[in-house]
Design a protein around this motif. Sequence first.
Motif, PDB file in Angstrom:
ATOM      1  N   VAL A  87       0.852  -1.190   0.000  1.00  0.00           N
ATOM      2  CA  VAL A  87       0.000   0.000   0.000  1.00  0.00           C
ATOM      3  C   VAL A  87       0.886   1.237   0.000  1.00  0.00           C
ATOM      4  CG1 VAL A  87      -1.945  -1.104   1.139  1.00  0.00           C
ATOM      5  CG2 VAL A  87      -0.137  -0.068   2.520  1.00  0.00           C
ATOM      6  N   LEU A  88       0.293   2.376  -0.283  1.00  0.00           N
ATOM      7  CA  LEU A  88       1.075   3.591  -0.498  1.00  0.00           C
ATOM      8  C   LEU A  88       1.012   4.521   0.719  1.00  0.00           C
ATOM      9  CD1 LEU A  88      -0.252   4.297  -4.116  1.00  0.00           C
ATOM     10  CD2 LEU A  88       1.747   2.928  -3.434  1.00  0.00           C
ATOM     11  N   ASP A  89       2.093   5.254   0.899  1.00  0.00           N
ATOM     12  CA  ASP A  89       2.149   6.339   1.897  1.00  0.00           C
ATOM     13  C   ASP A  89       1.781   5.861   3.295  1.00  0.00           C
ATOM     14  OD1 ASP A  89       2.734   7.991  -0.272  1.00  0.00           O
ATOM     15  OD2 ASP A  89       0.616   8.487  -0.589  1.00  0.00           O
ATOM     16  N   LEU A  90       2.204   4.663   3.633  1.00  0.00           N
ATOM     17  CA  LEU A  90       1.884   4.126   4.958  1.00  0.00           C
ATOM     18  C   LEU A  90       2.624   4.910   6.037  1.00  0.00           C
ATOM     19  CD1 LEU A  90       0.719   1.841   6.805  1.00  0.00           C
ATOM     20  CD2 LEU A  90       2.858   0.628   6.419  1.00  0.00           C
ATOM     21  N   VAL A  91       1.859   5.322   7.039  1.00  0.00           N
ATOM     22  CA  VAL A  91       2.481   5.974   8.201  1.00  0.00           C
ATOM     23  C   VAL A  91       1.886   5.372   9.466  1.00  0.00           C
ATOM     24  CG1 VAL A  91       3.001   8.157   7.094  1.00  0.00           C
ATOM     25  CG2 VAL A  91       0.767   7.837   8.170  1.00  0.00           C
ATOM     26  N   GLU A  92       2.703   5.297  10.473  1.00  0.00           N
ATOM     27  CA  GLU A  92       2.226   4.976  11.815  1.00  0.00           C
ATOM     28  C   GLU A  92       2.510   6.179  12.677  1.00  0.00           C
ATOM     29  OE1 GLU A  92       3.337   0.248  12.074  1.00  0.00           O
ATOM     30  OE2 GLU A  92       3.391   1.473  13.887  1.00  0.00           O
ATOM     31  N   ARG A  93       1.530   6.603  13.455  1.00  0.00           N
ATOM     32  CA  ARG A  93       1.748   7.799  14.270  1.00  0.00           C
ATOM     33  C   ARG A  93       0.620   7.975  15.277  1.00  0.00           C
ATOM     34  NH1 ARG A  93       2.388  12.611  10.842  1.00  0.00           N
ATOM     35  NH2 ARG A  93       2.048  13.755  12.775  1.00  0.00           N
ATOM     36  N   LEU A  94       0.833   8.964  16.139  1.00  0.00           N
ATOM     37  CA  LEU A  94      -0.211   9.339  17.085  1.00  0.00           C
ATOM     38  C   LEU A  94      -1.315  10.059  16.323  1.00  0.00           C
ATOM     39  CD1 LEU A  94      -0.962   9.460  20.132  1.00  0.00           C
ATOM     40  CD2 LEU A  94       0.090  11.726  20.166  1.00  0.00           C
ATOM     41  N   CYS A 103      -2.298   3.400  12.136  1.00  0.00           N
ATOM     42  CA  CYS A 103      -1.645   3.538  10.836  1.00  0.00           C
ATOM     43  C   CYS A 103      -2.640   4.094   9.813  1.00  0.00           C
ATOM     44  CB  CYS A 103      -1.058   2.209  10.367  1.00  0.00           C
ATOM     45  SG  CYS A 103      -2.236   1.100   9.574  1.00  0.00           S
ATOM     46  N   ILE A 104      -2.096   4.728   8.804  1.00  0.00           N
ATOM     47  CA  ILE A 104      -2.881   5.275   7.703  1.00  0.00           C
ATOM     48  C   ILE A 104      -2.170   4.913   6.402  1.00  0.00           C
ATOM     49  CG2 ILE A 104      -4.085   7.321   6.834  1.00  0.00           C
ATOM     50  CD1 ILE A 104      -3.203   8.802   9.370  1.00  0.00           C
ATOM     51  N   PHE A 105      -2.918   4.509   5.412  1.00  0.00           N
ATOM     52  CA  PHE A 105      -2.314   4.309   4.092  1.00  0.00           C
ATOM     53  C   PHE A 105      -3.355   4.564   3.013  1.00  0.00           C
ATOM     54  CE2 PHE A 105      -3.401  -0.135   5.478  1.00  0.00           C
ATOM     55  CZ  PHE A 105      -4.374  -0.434   4.526  1.00  0.00           C
ATOM     56  N   ASN A 106      -2.884   4.644   1.793  1.00  0.00           N
ATOM     57  CA  ASN A 106      -3.800   4.821   0.670  1.00  0.00           C
ATOM     58  C   ASN A 106      -3.420   3.900  -0.476  1.00  0.00           C
ATOM     59  OD1 ASN A 106      -1.963   7.480   1.032  1.00  0.00           O
ATOM     60  ND2 ASN A 106      -1.906   6.817  -1.113  1.00  0.00           N
ATOM     61  N   TRP A 107      -4.277   3.831  -1.461  1.00  0.00           N
ATOM     62  CA  TRP A 107      -4.040   3.020  -2.647  1.00  0.00           C
ATOM     63  C   TRP A 107      -4.883   3.578  -3.782  1.00  0.00           C
ATOM     64  CZ3 TRP A 107      -7.583   1.933   1.029  1.00  0.00           C
ATOM     65  CH2 TRP A 107      -8.867   1.601   0.600  1.00  0.00           C
ATOM     66  N   ASN A 108      -4.483   3.239  -4.960  1.00  0.00           N
ATOM     67  CA  ASN A 108      -5.252   3.624  -6.143  1.00  0.00           C
ATOM     68  C   ASN A 108      -4.841   2.667  -7.254  1.00  0.00           C
ATOM     69  OD1 ASN A 108      -6.591   4.763  -8.267  1.00  0.00           O
ATOM     70  ND2 ASN A 108      -5.753   6.827  -8.009  1.00  0.00           N
ATOM     71  N   GLY A 109      -5.608   1.622  -7.460  1.00  0.00           N
ATOM     72  CA  GLY A 109      -5.228   0.645  -8.465  1.00  0.00           C
ATOM     73  C   GLY A 109      -5.863  -0.703  -8.214  1.00  0.00           C
ATOM     74  N   VAL A 110      -5.167  -1.742  -8.611  1.00  0.00           N
ATOM     75  CA  VAL A 110      -5.774  -3.074  -8.677  1.00  0.00           C
ATOM     76  C   VAL A 110      -5.481  -3.919  -7.442  1.00  0.00           C
ATOM     77  CG1 VAL A 110      -5.909  -5.204 -10.040  1.00  0.00           C
ATOM     78  CG2 VAL A 110      -5.631  -3.009 -11.195  1.00  0.00           C
ATOM     79  N   VAL A 111      -4.221  -4.033  -7.082  1.00  0.00           N
ATOM     80  CA  VAL A 111      -3.851  -4.975  -6.026  1.00  0.00           C
ATOM     81  C   VAL A 111      -2.842  -4.329  -5.080  1.00  0.00           C
ATOM     82  CG1 VAL A 111      -2.781  -7.193  -5.496  1.00  0.00           C
ATOM     83  CG2 VAL A 111      -4.195  -6.964  -7.541  1.00  0.00           C
ATOM     84  N   PHE A 112      -3.229  -4.214  -3.835  1.00  0.00           N
ATOM     85  CA  PHE A 112      -2.327  -3.729  -2.793  1.00  0.00           C
ATOM     86  C   PHE A 112      -2.607  -4.544  -1.534  1.00  0.00           C
ATOM     87  CE2 PHE A 112      -3.234  -0.262  -5.643  1.00  0.00           C
ATOM     88  CZ  PHE A 112      -2.003   0.344  -5.864  1.00  0.00           C
ATOM     89  N   GLU A 113      -1.602  -4.635  -0.686  1.00  0.00           N
ATOM     90  CA  GLU A 113      -1.826  -5.396   0.542  1.00  0.00           C
ATOM     91  C   GLU A 113      -1.049  -4.799   1.708  1.00  0.00           C
ATOM     92  OE1 GLU A 113      -0.507  -9.364  -0.307  1.00  0.00           O
ATOM     93  OE2 GLU A 113       1.596  -8.887   0.116  1.00  0.00           O
ATOM     94  N   TYR A 114      -1.537  -5.117   2.877  1.00  0.00           N
ATOM     95  CA  TYR A 114      -0.909  -4.728   4.144  1.00  0.00           C
ATOM     96  C   TYR A 114      -0.967  -5.983   5.013  1.00  0.00           C
ATOM     97  CZ  TYR A 114      -0.369  -2.288   8.656  1.00  0.00           C
ATOM     98  OH  TYR A 114       0.038  -1.875   9.898  1.00  0.00           O
ATOM     99  N   MET A 142      -2.270 -12.177   8.651  1.00  0.00           N
ATOM    100  CA  MET A 142      -3.544 -11.530   8.355  1.00  0.00           C
ATOM    101  C   MET A 142      -3.271 -10.427   7.337  1.00  0.00           C
ATOM    102  SD  MET A 142      -5.543  -8.648  10.292  1.00  0.00           S
ATOM    103  CE  MET A 142      -4.252  -7.712   9.537  1.00  0.00           C
ATOM    104  N   LYS A 143      -4.076 -10.398   6.299  1.00  0.00           N
ATOM    105  CA  LYS A 143      -3.847  -9.427   5.240  1.00  0.00           C
ATOM    106  C   LYS A 143      -5.030  -8.478   5.115  1.00  0.00           C
ATOM    107  CE  LYS A 143      -1.012 -12.079   2.004  1.00  0.00           C
ATOM    108  NZ  LYS A 143      -0.827 -12.347   0.569  1.00  0.00           N
ATOM    109  N   VAL A 144      -4.727  -7.219   4.944  1.00  0.00           N
ATOM    110  CA  VAL A 144      -5.719  -6.273   4.460  1.00  0.00           C
ATOM    111  C   VAL A 144      -5.418  -6.087   2.982  1.00  0.00           C
ATOM    112  CG1 VAL A 144      -6.594  -3.922   4.588  1.00  0.00           C
ATOM    113  CG2 VAL A 144      -5.930  -5.130   6.680  1.00  0.00           C
TER     114      VAL A 144
END
Lengths: 816, 211
Positions: free
Chosen positions: A647-654, A680-691, A791-793
Amino acid sequence: MSLFWLLASSVAVLSGPAHDLTARFSDDATESMTGVFLQVNTLACDGSDPTATSFAATRLLMRSFVMSNGGVTSGLFVLSAEVLYGDSDMIEVFDVDGRKMALPSEFAFDQLPAGIMVSARSTGRVILRLTHESAFTTIGAPENTDEVLIRVGPFPGLAGHALTQYPFFEFPCAINQNRTVAVALDPMRHGERLGLAYDVYIVGHKSPDGWTADPVLTDLTGCFETAIVNGTTIQQNTTLAWGANLVGDAGVGLGVPYDAVLDFDQNGRLDPGDLIDHLSQDEAGFYVLKDTTRKGPLVSNSFEFDNSALFYTEGFDGGSTRSMRSRGLVVYPDPLPEGELPLVTFSHGNTGIQNSYLGYRYLQELLASHGFITASFDMFPAHVSLGIRWRGWLTNKNTERLILQTQLLDHNGNPYPPMGGGIIDDKVDGDRIVTSGHSRGGEGVIVQYNQVAFPDIPGIRPPNGTLDGYDADSFLGINAIAEVNFLTADEGSTPRDRNFLLYYGGSDADVCGCVSGATPTFHYGRADGNKMMSYLYGAGHGYYNQLWSCVCEGPLQLTRNQVERCSKGYLLPFCMMVTYGNVPAKDFFTRSPNVFRPIGCETIPPEQVMVNLYRDAIAAGNFVIDDYETNFGTGRNSSGQDVTFTVLDLVERLFEDTNPAGGWGSGEIDGGFWWETRGCIFNWNGVVFEYVQTIAPEERDLSDDRYLSFITCQQADHADTTGLAGDRDITVSLVDGDGVKSSINTLSYGGIDEPYLRSGGWGSAFKTYRLRIADFEADGSGIDLKNVVSMKVEVGSDFGSVRGRLGFDDFEIIRK
Amino acid sequence: MERNRTASTIGTTLLSLLLVSPLALGQGTQGGSEAKVGPVPRAPLDLLYAREYEVERAMTFCAGGEALEVKKGYILVIKADLDLLQPLNSPDFLLLGETAALHKVNSGYKDGHLVIVTPALDLEKALVFFGERMVPERMTKDFCDQQLAAARKRGIKPFTRSKVEAARKLAGAKLKVKDMNELWFETRSLILEYAPAERDMAMSLRKGDGK
C-alpha cells in the motif's frame, strides 16, 4: 502369504472390515476420509461421576458412535485414537452411562455391539479406530480396522441471517423482532451429514440441565421445517425458520432467549448428534429483541427534590468554599419492584438554560419503565470556573444522598431531609450504579468515578470531603455524552477499567472534536474496560438534552427526535448489559449499525450515518496483533512480528490532529484524526495492494477463537478519498502455513463510511469490524485455522474499492 | 504460494437489508440559534470596579505556562460582550491579565458583568483581554506569549487612568482577608449587584467556617 489369505485380504480391503465403527448421522462409506465434525464441548464433565446429571447434559454436545462386531465370534476389539493434529487429549470417550474410557480400550467380541460417546476437548483432527485382533487376524491390517476421522473445529451456530456475499451467513446473538430468523448449516463442515433429512425447530431456550430434564422440542414458530443437507454451499442449506411475528418482548428484560435445533433423527427430541445453537450455561442460541427505544412494561412516576445549601464543600478545583444545592428529578418505576434497583444518574453540562436537569427525562422514563431508579441532578451549583471536579463531586454527593437518604448528616449534624416522601428509601442498590454525564458533565462523571476509586489523586476531592454507601466497584458503567477533556488521565479524567459508553455527534458545534479540551474520543482511547461508542454523523451537541437547542453545524443534521431515539436505543442495552449482564445487548455495539441497530433507529436514512465502536476490556485477554502503541515503525507490529506492505504512503503515528481546519493535508498527514492513540494510515489507487501483519508463532492457533477485530475509517480530504465518492470496502484475509488463504470482504457488514463533510473540521469516525473466525472456514475454504501465519488487508479493485485512504487501529483476535 | 479457496464476491452491499426510505423522517437544520462569536483577542467593554486585596494564604494562578503563587491583586468587575460569556462546554475564552489567566468568580452570561480576581497588576499598563478558548492549566509559555502579542497587534490597550481611578474610588480600601474562601465570599455582594441573575451562586459562597 497363502493365496487364500491374499484373496481374503483383497476382498476385505475392497469391502471393508465386517465389524464397524460408525458415528451417528454420518455416512459410513466416507467417514474415514471426510470425517465427522465435532464442536468443542464447552460443558464441563470429567466423567468421574457416572451418576452426575452433568453427563446427561454434556452428552448433548457429544457424538454417539456404535461399535459392532460384524458377526465375529472370537477375539478382541481394540478402540484407539490417533491424534493427527492437535493436543494428545483432544477427545474423550465415554460409555453410554457416562463412564470415561481409557484409550486404547479392549472389548471382547461378545461385548459388541456397544455405544460410546465422544466428546471434544480441543480443536484438531483425530482418527478413532476399532481394530479386531485374534489368532486369525493380522494386527494392523486394513481389513481388521475401521476408522472414523473426527474433525474438531469452530462451530459458528445455526440461527441468523443470510448475507449476499461470502461468508453468506451471519450468526448473530441478537435479532430484532421485525426481522426473520433463518438457520444455516455448512455442508462442508458437516459433510458427513450430506443427504440426511432434518427438522428445524425454533424453541424456547433451556439450559443444558433443562434440556436434560425435558428434551422435547416444541417449535414456537407455528411449525417446524424439514430440509435435507445437500450441495456444497451454505446458501444451499439456509432455511427460513421464522418468517414473521417474532416475539421479542421480554418484559423488563431485554431479549427473549431461543434455541435453534436441527433434529436429525426427526424424533422431536434433542439427542446427541442433533445440532443446537450454542448450548451453554450462560447463553441462549439467540435472542429476539423488541425496540429498545420504546418503554418497558413498568409505569414510571417521578418527584423533584430541592434542598439549598445541603452539601457544604471546602474550596478546591479553582473554586472557593460553598454549600451546594441538592436539586434534581427522580424517575422511578411505580409500583417499585421488590428488592433494590440499579441506579442511573444524569449530570448535565455547562449551560445558560435553567433546569437543564429536566432534559434527560426521556432517558429516565425509558429506564424506569425497565426497572431502574434514575435521577438527574441540577449542576448549576457546580458552575465554578471550569468546574469538572466540582461537577463530579456534586454528582457524588447527590448519589450518596439517593442511597443513604436520611441516614446522612449535614455539616451542622442534622439529618438530611427526606426525599420524595421516602418512596425510594432503601430501594437504591449502591452496588449497581451507572453514571451518565453530558458535555462538562460528561467529564464530570468520569472524574466522579475517580474521586471514589482514586481519592489520592492530588486535588481531585475537596478537603475533608466524605462519601459513604458505595465504592469504586459500584460503578458498573459510565456514559459520557459529547464530553470535554479538560483534565488529563493523571488528573483522573479516564474511565479506566469501567464499562464505558461514549455518545458523540459529527455536527457538534460546541465540543467539536477539533480544539484542545473538546475531544471526547480521548476518553475512549484512555478506557481500559469494555468500551463502546455511538457516533452519529448528523447529531449536534444539544439534542441529547431535551431543553437544549441543536448546537450543530454541517449537513444532514439529525432531528431532535432522531437523536433521542438513538440515545435511548443504545443506552438501554448498555445499562442492561452492565447491571444485569444482559447477553444480547452487546450486539448493539459489536455489530455495525449498517446491519443491526435499535428498531426505532432503522428509519434513520443511510446518509445520516451511524457508526459504532466496541473493544473488549484489556482484562479479557484478547491477543492484540497490532495496536501500534509499541514497536513504532512500519515494519514491525506491537506483537513483535513483521509487517509488510505494498500500500502507499503508509504511516504509523499518534492520531492527534492539532489543526481543526479540514482533514488530510500535505503538511498534516493525520488531519482529521482527533484521537489520542497511535494507528496507521495508508492509501491506494489501483488493482492490487496489501498490508500484511504476521501472526506471532505462539498465537497462530485461532481455531477456538471467536473474532478478528479491527477499527478503520476513511481519512477526509485526501485525493484518494475525495476522488471517489462514497463508502469503501476492503478484503481481510487469513493465510495459513501452507499458503491457503480465506478472505472476507467488509461489505458483508457495511461499508467503511464516507467522511462527514462539516464546516470547521472533520472527524474521522472509526468503526469496528468483527469478522467471525469460523466464517473463514465457510464452504470448505480449506484454511487451517490452527496455523494462521498472517492476516492481510487487501485493497484495490481486485478486492474492493479501487482507491481510498484509510486509518486502522487495534487489530486483535477476540478469544471469547 | 497462496491459493484462494474462497468464493468471495465483492461489490455488493447489505445496506438495503435494514434501512428504509430517507423520506421517512424529516431532516434539516434545527436550532443553531447560538450567538455568533466575534474575533478574539478582545478587550472588555468596561472596567466598573477595582479593589485591591491581600490574602495571608497564597492563591495559585496559571501564568506564562507556570503556576504563580499570589498574595496580592485586584477584585475587578468588568463588562464584556455576551458572546464571550456564552456558557458553552468547550473551554471558555481565556480572560488574561498579560500572561496570567484571571479567576472568574461568576459566569456573567446573562448580565454581561464578570467579577474576577487577578494577581498583582498595574492596571494602567497591563493588558486585560479575552484570548482564545483554552483550559488555563494547559497554557504554555508560547501560547501565552502568542496571545499577548496578538492582543497588542489588535490594538488592545490598558484601561485608561481615569477609568482605573474611578473604579478604585468606587471600590474603596484594600481588602485584607485570610484566604481565597474569604476573598470570594467578599465578592458575594458584587455578584448580587452586578450579576443578579446569578444570585443562587452568590448565596452559596461560604467563608469556610462550615456553618
